[in-house]
Write a protein that holds these residues in place. Structure first.
Motif, PDB file in Angstrom:
ATOM      1  N   ASP A   2      34.275  38.189   5.533  1.00 40.25           N
ATOM      2  CA  ASP A   2      33.120  37.517   6.129  1.00 40.25           C
ATOM      3  C   ASP A   2      33.244  36.045   5.772  1.00 40.25           C
ATOM      4  O   ASP A   2      34.259  35.600   5.261  1.00 40.25           O
ATOM      5  N   ASP A   3      32.205  35.272   5.995  1.00 41.79           N
ATOM      6  CA  ASP A   3      32.307  33.828   5.799  1.00 41.79           C
ATOM      7  C   ASP A   3      32.624  33.439   4.367  1.00 41.79           C
ATOM      8  O   ASP A   3      33.253  32.410   4.115  1.00 41.79           O
ATOM      9  N   ASP A   4      32.149  34.259   3.421  1.00 48.33           N
ATOM     10  CA  ASP A   4      32.279  33.878   2.013  1.00 48.33           C
ATOM     11  C   ASP A   4      33.356  34.664   1.261  1.00 48.33           C
ATOM     12  O   ASP A   4      33.653  34.336   0.115  1.00 48.33           O
ATOM     13  N   THR A   5      33.878  35.669   1.859  1.00 48.02           N
ATOM     14  CA  THR A   5      34.719  36.596   1.090  1.00 48.02           C
ATOM     15  C   THR A   5      36.039  36.896   1.811  1.00 48.02           C
ATOM     16  O   THR A   5      36.075  37.036   3.029  1.00 48.02           O
ATOM     17  N   LEU A   6      37.070  36.999   0.989  1.00 49.32           N
ATOM     18  CA  LEU A   6      38.367  37.452   1.503  1.00 49.32           C
ATOM     19  C   LEU A   6      38.632  38.849   0.964  1.00 49.32           C
ATOM     20  O   LEU A   6      38.416  39.115  -0.229  1.00 49.32           O
ATOM     21  N   GLN A   7      39.091  39.708   1.855  1.00 47.53           N
ATOM     22  CA  GLN A   7      39.508  41.044   1.413  1.00 47.53           C
ATOM     23  C   GLN A   7      40.926  40.928   0.853  1.00 47.53           C
ATOM     24  O   GLN A   7      41.762  40.185   1.406  1.00 47.53           O
ATOM     25  N   MET A   8      41.203  41.645  -0.205  1.00 49.28           N
ATOM     26  CA  MET A   8      42.529  41.553  -0.842  1.00 49.28           C
ATOM     27  C   MET A   8      43.131  42.940  -1.009  1.00 49.28           C
ATOM     28  O   MET A   8      42.428  43.899  -1.343  1.00 49.28           O
ATOM     29  N   ARG A   9      44.404  43.036  -0.772  1.00 47.90           N
ATOM     30  CA  ARG A   9      45.128  44.264  -1.104  1.00 47.90           C
ATOM     31  C   ARG A   9      46.406  43.873  -1.850  1.00 47.90           C
ATOM     32  O   ARG A   9      47.087  42.908  -1.466  1.00 47.90           O
ATOM     33  N   VAL A  18      37.911  38.449  -2.985  1.00 48.28           N
ATOM     34  CA  VAL A  18      37.849  37.176  -3.712  1.00 48.28           C
ATOM     35  C   VAL A  18      36.922  36.224  -2.968  1.00 48.28           C
ATOM     36  O   VAL A  18      36.810  36.276  -1.729  1.00 48.28           O
ATOM     37  N   SER A  19      36.277  35.345  -3.747  1.00 46.59           N
ATOM     38  CA  SER A  19      35.384  34.356  -3.146  1.00 46.59           C
ATOM     39  C   SER A  19      35.848  32.961  -3.563  1.00 46.59           C
ATOM     40  O   SER A  19      36.812  32.810  -4.317  1.00 46.59           O
ATOM     41  N   ALA A  20      35.115  31.978  -3.122  1.00 41.48           N
ATOM     42  CA  ALA A  20      35.496  30.591  -3.403  1.00 41.48           C
ATOM     43  C   ALA A  20      35.447  30.279  -4.894  1.00 41.48           C
ATOM     44  O   ALA A  20      36.049  29.313  -5.353  1.00 41.48           O
ATOM     45  N   TYR A  21      34.698  31.094  -5.651  1.00 33.32           N
ATOM     46  CA  TYR A  21      34.574  30.834  -7.092  1.00 33.32           C
ATOM     47  C   TYR A  21      35.732  31.433  -7.889  1.00 33.32           C
ATOM     48  O   TYR A  21      35.846  31.227  -9.092  1.00 33.32           O
ATOM     49  N   ASP A  22      36.552  32.184  -7.229  1.00 37.52           N
ATOM     50  CA  ASP A  22      37.622  32.908  -7.922  1.00 37.52           C
ATOM     51  C   ASP A  22      38.941  32.143  -7.867  1.00 37.52           C
ATOM     52  O   ASP A  22      39.158  31.280  -7.007  1.00 37.52           O
ATOM     53  N   ARG A  23      39.806  32.545  -8.764  1.00 39.19           N
ATOM     54  CA  ARG A  23      41.209  32.129  -8.678  1.00 39.19           C
ATOM     55  C   ARG A  23      42.066  33.385  -8.851  1.00 39.19           C
ATOM     56  O   ARG A  23      41.722  34.269  -9.636  1.00 39.19           O
ATOM     57  N   LEU A  24      43.154  33.434  -8.114  1.00 35.42           N
ATOM     58  CA  LEU A  24      44.122  34.523  -8.301  1.00 35.42           C
ATOM     59  C   LEU A  24      45.315  33.962  -9.062  1.00 35.42           C
ATOM     60  O   LEU A  24      45.784  32.852  -8.778  1.00 35.42           O
ATOM     61  N   VAL A  25      45.794  34.734 -10.014  1.00 36.09           N
ATOM     62  CA  VAL A  25      46.946  34.309 -10.817  1.00 36.09           C
ATOM     63  C   VAL A  25      48.036  35.365 -10.697  1.00 36.09           C
ATOM     64  O   VAL A  25      47.770  36.565 -10.889  1.00 36.09           O
ATOM     65  N   PHE A  26      49.228  34.931 -10.366  1.00 39.46           N
ATOM     66  CA  PHE A  26      50.396  35.818 -10.291  1.00 39.46           C
ATOM     67  C   PHE A  26      51.299  35.480 -11.475  1.00 39.46           C
ATOM     68  O   PHE A  26      51.622  34.304 -11.681  1.00 39.46           O
ATOM     69  N   ALA A  27      51.695  36.495 -12.224  1.00 40.72           N
ATOM     70  CA  ALA A  27      52.430  36.206 -13.464  1.00 40.72           C
ATOM     71  C   ALA A  27      53.452  37.291 -13.766  1.00 40.72           C
ATOM     72  O   ALA A  27      53.177  38.483 -13.587  1.00 40.72           O
ATOM     73  N   ILE A  77      59.695  32.784 -17.397  1.00 40.04           N
ATOM     74  CA  ILE A  77      58.242  32.673 -17.227  1.00 40.04           C
ATOM     75  C   ILE A  77      57.956  32.176 -15.807  1.00 40.04           C
ATOM     76  O   ILE A  77      58.519  31.161 -15.372  1.00 40.04           O
ATOM     77  N   THR A  78      57.106  32.899 -15.099  1.00 36.46           N
ATOM     78  CA  THR A  78      56.620  32.435 -13.793  1.00 36.46           C
ATOM     79  C   THR A  78      55.133  32.717 -13.720  1.00 36.46           C
ATOM     80  O   THR A  78      54.695  33.843 -13.985  1.00 36.46           O
ATOM     81  N   VAL A  79      54.370  31.679 -13.404  1.00 43.67           N
ATOM     82  CA  VAL A  79      52.931  31.886 -13.225  1.00 43.67           C
ATOM     83  C   VAL A  79      52.459  30.974 -12.083  1.00 43.67           C
ATOM     84  O   VAL A  79      52.836  29.807 -12.013  1.00 43.67           O
ATOM     85  N   ALA A  80      51.689  31.550 -11.177  1.00 41.89           N
ATOM     86  CA  ALA A  80      51.184  30.796 -10.027  1.00 41.89           C
ATOM     87  C   ALA A  80      49.674  31.001  -9.925  1.00 41.89           C
ATOM     88  O   ALA A  80      49.178  32.116 -10.118  1.00 41.89           O
ATOM     89  N   VAL A  81      48.965  29.922  -9.643  1.00 42.94           N
ATOM     90  CA  VAL A  81      47.501  29.990  -9.559  1.00 42.94           C
ATOM     91  C   VAL A  81      47.079  29.625  -8.137  1.00 42.94           C
ATOM     92  O   VAL A  81      47.478  28.577  -7.613  1.00 42.94           O
ATOM     93  N   VAL A  82      46.304  30.502  -7.519  1.00 37.76           N
ATOM     94  CA  VAL A  82      45.809  30.262  -6.160  1.00 37.76           C
ATOM     95  C   VAL A  82      44.306  29.998  -6.251  1.00 37.76           C
ATOM     96  O   VAL A  82      43.547  30.860  -6.729  1.00 37.76           O
ATOM     97  N   GLY A  83      43.891  28.796  -5.833  1.00 31.55           N
ATOM     98  CA  GLY A  83      42.475  28.451  -5.832  1.00 31.55           C
ATOM     99  C   GLY A  83      41.936  28.451  -4.411  1.00 31.55           C
ATOM    100  O   GLY A  83      42.688  28.240  -3.445  1.00 31.55           O
ATOM    101  N   PHE A  84      40.649  28.698  -4.268  1.00 35.29           N
ATOM    102  CA  PHE A  84      40.081  28.865  -2.923  1.00 35.29           C
ATOM    103  C   PHE A  84      39.042  27.809  -2.576  1.00 35.29           C
ATOM    104  O   PHE A  84      38.464  27.850  -1.499  1.00 35.29           O
ATOM    105  N   LYS A  85      38.779  26.875  -3.482  1.00 35.67           N
ATOM    106  CA  LYS A  85      37.760  25.859  -3.173  1.00 35.67           C
ATOM    107  C   LYS A  85      38.331  24.833  -2.216  1.00 35.67           C
ATOM    108  O   LYS A  85      39.481  24.454  -2.334  1.00 35.67           O
TER     109      LYS A  85
END
Lengths: 281, 245
Positions: free
Chosen positions: B115-122, B184-193, B237-245
């Motif tokens: 929806d407008d504020d949320t992303l579905q994640m799988r 996930v919403s705009a307030y979240d961050r996803l981290v891949f590590a 070491i690999t780490v990636a941060v995805v921000g949504f703002k």
């Protein structure tokens, strides 16, 4: 804890193999069809192949180990490097300079059961020889000088390991004093380790694997007792590997096999080299 | 959406020895991280084949079962891996090892608008490369592992299948796959590590500060200290941060 240093290109490990080339090594190994010298040379060549396999990465063979091979008894009272003019050689150089390659066909199977017959090339770095007497003291002296130089360059490396394969007593004196000198040499990670494998030609001889006491050996056999004293107690990482293989080890067990057939020779080589390989960076 | 990432080779190794891979496509909202296993050969090539095949290909995590997705991805990635190796000119020591194939962990993630504020994640995963959802300084959850004690030296792996002389179309083995659905919403961050940094994130009282040091300031001091003190394994070491703002 000792014997725990990570092995890297900057801090490689060192294996020195000592191979008896005396005349009696031409006799068949106990319970086998081939001579002790053939089995010993094939086992050591194969073990070096396994070490190279573990060090092989996408960019080639990484220099995680240095290797030395000393033969003793191909000529009377003489110990020599079996790697030509070189003494200790980086494993990457060994990979590039085998004496010859042997082609063998093996069948490989994929997960669906499809088979492909594949020709593999296996390297040989030295040939079996069985010629003269048993100058074991000279061989250990050569190893001692190599290790002395090597430790000066690698004071913080995993401690060097000597694996001695023989079928009889030394003919150039008592090697015990020389061996004790070597056992006192050390890196910051522990003392130099010495494993001994005594090959038997007796059918049905009972091998004694990693004994913890002289009482485990045939009573009154001075040679068996001498080799026991010439063998290092197994450090904890080696004890753990031996225990995982369901071998009967206990505190004080020595890196020593008496009356070994082919199976025991291969087991000693595998366990004797496994702990450092597990510490590869 | 913005992606920042940090990578470093295992201490003592060369930069070219690095065997992890991270790929992403912000338009497709697809992300993939893989940790090539150093015991096998060409694992760096395999890790990259897996992440690139997913991100650049048509694989859609929402389209079918996780098992089917992984099976088809491995078939396609195998073609890329197989084609990247010059089998005919390998020296004996490389050829004898390469026939046994390559291994890697793998974590795939895809987002789509809910929806407008949320992303579905799988997300689907094999092994111990992890996905974290962070809000502020808090880890909301991590997947597929959530406790440092769950990490070990024998994670589940994706295998390339046999190398030459087996043909490119010979089969591999389907690994056990874990799946997670979330939002996930705009307030979240996803981290891949990959595993070592995942352990550190789970142990650290302030994972957001740690990430700021790494992915924004590119400072590796915390990693080196953690390795030297034995808190984490010395590893790529690999780490990636995805921000949504």
């Amino acid at each position: 804890m000792a014997y725990s240093t990570e092995i890297s290109r900057r801090n490689p490990g060192l294996f020195i193999f000592l191979i008896d080339q005396s005349r009696s090594m031409s006799h068949k190994i106990g319970g086998g069809d081939r001579s002790k010298s053939q089995e010993a040379s094939e086992a050591v060549n194969r073990q070096i192949y396994e070490l190279i396999y573990r060090c092989t990465k996408t960019d080639g063979v990484r220099e995680y180990f240095d290797i030395g091979i000393i033969g003793y008894g191909s000529k009377p009272d003489e110990a020599t490097s079996l790697l030509g003019d070189s003494s200790i050689v980086p494993i990457s150089k060994l990979a590039e300079t085998p004496l010859r390659m042997v082609k063998r066909k093996e069948k490989l199977t994929d997960p669906d059961g499809n088979e492909v017959e594949t020709e593999f090339e296996f390297p040989v770095w030295f040939e079996p020889v069985a010629n003269s007497n048993t100058p074991m003291v000279s061989a250990f002296e050569m190893a001692r000088t190599w290790i002395d130089d090597w430790l000066a360059e690698h004071p913080n490396s995993y401690p060097p390991i000597i694996i001695n394969i023989s079928d009889g007593a030394a003919t150039d004196g008592d090697p015990l004093e020389k061996v004790k000198q070597i056992m006192e040499m050390k890196s910051s990670d522990g003392n130099v380790l010495i494993w001994n494998c005594h090959l038997s030609e007796l059918k049905g001889a009972s091998p004694v694997v990693f004994p913890s006491s002289e009482n485990d050996l045939p009573a009154g056999d001075r040679y068996a007792k001498q080799l026991f004293e010439m063998s290092s107690p197994l450090p904890e990482p080696f004890m753990n590997i031996a225990a995982e293989r369901s071998l009967n080890v206990s505190p004080g067990s020595r890196g020593y096999v008496f009356n070994a057939g082919l199976d025991e020779l291969l087991e000693l080589l595998d366990i004797g080299t496994r702990a450092p390989v597990d510490n590869l960076q | 959406m913005k992606v920042d990432y940090f990578r470093m080779s295992k201490l003592g190794n060369r930069e070219s020895d690095y065997e992890d891979s991270f790929s992403y496509d912000l338009e497709k909202m697809k992300f993939a991280i893989a940790d090539g296993v150093s015991n096998s050969i060409f694992s760096d090539v395999w890790a990259e084949a897996l992440t690139e095949t997913f991100v650049s290909g048509r694989t859609d995590l929402f389209s079918s079962s996780a098992g089917d997705i992984m099976h088809h991805l491995i078939v396609e990635a195998r073609k890329r891996w197989y084609g990247s190796v010059k089998w005919d000119s390998l020296p004996w020591f490389t050829r004898n090892k390469a026939v046994n194939g390559s291994h890697s962990t793998l974590l795939l993630c895809q987002l789509r608008h809910q929806d407008d504020d949320t992303l579905q994640m799988r997300a689907i995963a094999v092994g111990d490369s992890c996905l974290f959802k962070l809000r502020g300084d808090d880890i909301i959850y991590s997947f597929p592992l959530s406790d440092p004690s769950q990490f070990n030296t024998t994670p589940d792996l994706v295998w390339s299948g046999k190398g030459h002389p087996f043909p490119v179309d010979s089969s591999s083995r389907d690994p056990e796959v874990r799946i997670m659905d979330g939002a996930v919403s705009a307030y979240d961050r996803l981290v891949f590590a990959t595993d070592s940094i995942s352990v550190l994130l789970l142990k650290d009282a302030h994972p957001a500060s740690l990430l700021e040091q790494l992915v924004e300031k590119k400072l590796s001091r915390n990693i080196v200290e953690a390795i030297d003190s034995g808190r984490i394994r010395n590893d790529d070491i690999t780490v990636a941060v995805v921000g949504f703002k």
